[in-house]
Design an enzyme around this catalytic site. Structure first.
Site, PDB file in Angstrom:
ATOM      1  CB  VAL A  87      -0.932   0.020   1.234  1.00 43.27           C
ATOM      2  CG1 VAL A  87      -1.774   1.296   1.258  1.00 43.27           C
ATOM      3  CG2 VAL A  87      -1.862  -1.185   1.225  1.00 43.27           C
ATOM      4  CE  LYS A  88       2.167   5.512  -4.710  1.00 38.80           C
ATOM      5  NZ  LYS A  88       2.795   6.082  -5.924  1.00 38.80           N
ATOM      6  CB  THR A  89      -0.957   6.109   2.177  1.00 37.97           C
ATOM      7  OG1 THR A  89      -1.983   7.086   2.402  1.00 37.97           O
ATOM      8  CG2 THR A  89      -0.130   5.947   3.448  1.00 37.97           C
TER       9      THR A  89
END
Ligand code: 5RP
Length: 293
Positions: free
Chosen positions: A202-204
């Site tokens: 996941v990228k955030t």
């Protein structure tokens, strides 16, 4: 086939020694097939479990932006400093050397340009083409709270299903709508939904308060997205805060290719991510690169 000449009888079975447990270096990956774990290992550095991912997929909805006018001139030379490249298949085929040793995270969603509603995306690449390109993962934008939230979730889950079929992990990218606040509550919601629905990465974006809780609440690795160009020391401080809060590295674009010393800046980011350098120490790496330029 080896010849039989000189064969020796096997005898070193070490029966008292239990089987080696290679451990679960990558968060949440221990139940994945070997191929999936191997591909994740090409994104996340085996020694640190973190990544310095160079992002230059911006053109898929923005066209040429500052610093990305010539990918062959501006970006290709930076590849050797990155653990992974985040880009489109078009940019990869047209401008990147196939000899690159970096992991490949390919943008697999798309649709609207900056002229339209950005959440109106569809999947934009067949998983077979990702395999053909030896991708380490595919990336899909997920617009939690956006106008087309459910469709972006469908884009994610269809890529996750395809990815399991061929052994390619999926990176879910949280896209924060203009009307949403990048706080721990929202980022925690978005990252957890993405992971629950099957993304292996996941990228955030980073948030000052509670980012450690965002990371802890996500059962797979969280990679910090760089965001808009900041003064170099501020960007290095943000990256340092993120990895110290548990992020599995960074995916940065503008803060590298819009820097006055892109090579110096990616080297400085590597110092923060892989050597736990302080922001000031890393800033020294950036400044030294400018002196040497
Ligand atoms: C843009 C992206 C980029 O991969 C992500 O935003 C990182 O780039 P930057 O550091 O410039 O924000 O998803 O489509």
């Amino acid at each position: 086939m080896a010849d039989l000449d000189g064969n020796r009888a096997a005898k070193n079975f070490a029966p008292q020694t239990p089987g080696v447990d290679f451990g679960h270096a990558i968060k949440g990956a221990h139940n994945l097939d070997w191929g999936m774990q191997h591909r994740l290992g090409r994104v996340l550095n085996g020694a640190t479990g973190r990544t310095v991912m160079l992002a230059f997929d911006h053109g898929y909805f923005q066209g040429p932006t500052s610093g990305l006018e010539r990918l062959d001139l501006n970006i290709a030379p930076l590849g050797e400093y990155a653990d992974a490249l985040m880009c489109t298949r078009g940019a990869l085929r047209a401008t990147m050397p196939p000899t690159t040793g970096a992991g490949l995270v390919l943008r697999a969603s798309g649709g609207p340009s900056v002229l339209k509603e950005l959440s109106d995306e569809y999947t934009a690449m067949a998983i077979e083409d990702a395999v053909r390109l030896d991708a380490s993962a595919v990336a899909v934008q997920v617009f939690i709270g956006g106008e087309h939230e459910s469709r972006s979730i469908k884009n994610l889950t269809s890529l996750v299903d395809d990815g399991y079929r061929v052994g390619v992990p999926v990176l879910g990218v949280t896209a924060v709508g203009k009307e949403l606040t990048r706080d721990a509550r929202y980022l925690g919601l978005a990252t957890r939904i993405i992971a629950e629905l099957g993304a292996q990465l996941v990228k955030t974006y980073y948030c000052e308060e509670g980012f450690d809780e965002v990371v802890a609440g996500c059962p797979v690795p969280v990679i910090m997205a760089g965001g808009k160009k900041l003064p170099e020391l501020d960007a290095l401080t943000m990256a340092s805060n993120a990895v110290r809060a548990g992020a599995a590295g960074v995916d940065m674009g503008r803060n590298i290719f819009q820097s006055d010393s892109p090579v110096g800046m990616i080297a400085a980011i590597r110092a923060v991510v892989h050597d736990d350098a302080t922001p000031d120490e890393a800033y020294g790496v950036y400044l030294d690169s400018k002196k040497g330029a």
